[in-house]
Design an enzyme around this catalytic site. Sequence first.
Site, mmCIF file in Angstrom:
data_model
loop_
_atom_site.group_PDB
_atom_site.id
_atom_site.type_symbol
_atom_site.label_atom_id
_atom_site.label_comp_id
_atom_site.label_asym_id
_atom_site.label_seq_id
_atom_site.Cartn_x
_atom_site.Cartn_y
_atom_site.Cartn_z
ATOM 1 N N ILE A 85 6.885 1.411 17.962
ATOM 2 C CA ILE A 85 6.851 2.428 16.916
ATOM 3 C C ILE A 85 7.957 2.164 15.896
ATOM 4 C CG2 ILE A 85 7.180 4.895 16.435
ATOM 5 C CD1 ILE A 85 6.178 5.412 19.307
ATOM 6 N N CYS A 86 7.602 2.255 14.626
ATOM 7 C CA CYS A 86 8.588 2.160 13.548
ATOM 8 C C CYS A 86 8.859 3.578 13.065
ATOM 9 C CB CYS A 86 8.047 1.304 12.413
ATOM 10 S SG CYS A 86 9.191 1.156 11.030
ATOM 11 N N LEU A 87 9.967 4.135 13.540
ATOM 12 C CA LEU A 87 10.325 5.509 13.192
ATOM 13 C C LEU A 87 11.841 5.584 13.160
ATOM 14 C CD1 LEU A 87 9.117 8.333 12.683
ATOM 15 C CD2 LEU A 87 9.224 8.723 15.139
#
Length: 178
Positions: A85-87
């Site tokens: 996840i890119c968060l």
Amino acid sequence: MNPAIPNHRIKIDVMRLIENKFDVTTFDNYRNLIVKFYGPADTPYEGGVWRVRVLLPDNYPFKSPSVGFDTQIFHPNVDQISGTICLDVLNQKWTALYDLVIIFDTFLPQLLKNPNPDDPLNHCAAMVLTRTPERYKYVVAKHVQEFANPEKVKQWERGEDVEQESGISDLSDNEEDG
């Protein structure tokens, strides 16, 4: 700290997840978790159920957990192969004030409600979202139906192999009803 002994905060956070009605399976003395995550209402992900893995580092909560989807999901900010996840709140902006409940009650629902095609891990999903938002909703719905439907979760819970094939071919399918 001995990694075989979970710190007090880890136990508290896992128990809070369970108290908040999340289905949690723990491994390695609370350090590795699988959490059942439901797609938020009023999104193309609604009705989907995903297995999300959480790996807690020794210095949690001062270092962020590693969080990723084990169930395939079509989203610009989630790598379709690894589930990474890119968060920013899970990476650069993590603080010890955050806990596991906020990840599943706030961060992940917001990620699914507000995909960011400008910072993609899945460039295909970002392109589809940017160019043809209705097509994006259609592909997401197909992924939910194929990979994140409740029957797949039941198969997984029974210990059956649940195949997680790439859904890239969905983009070339003829769109008859949507």
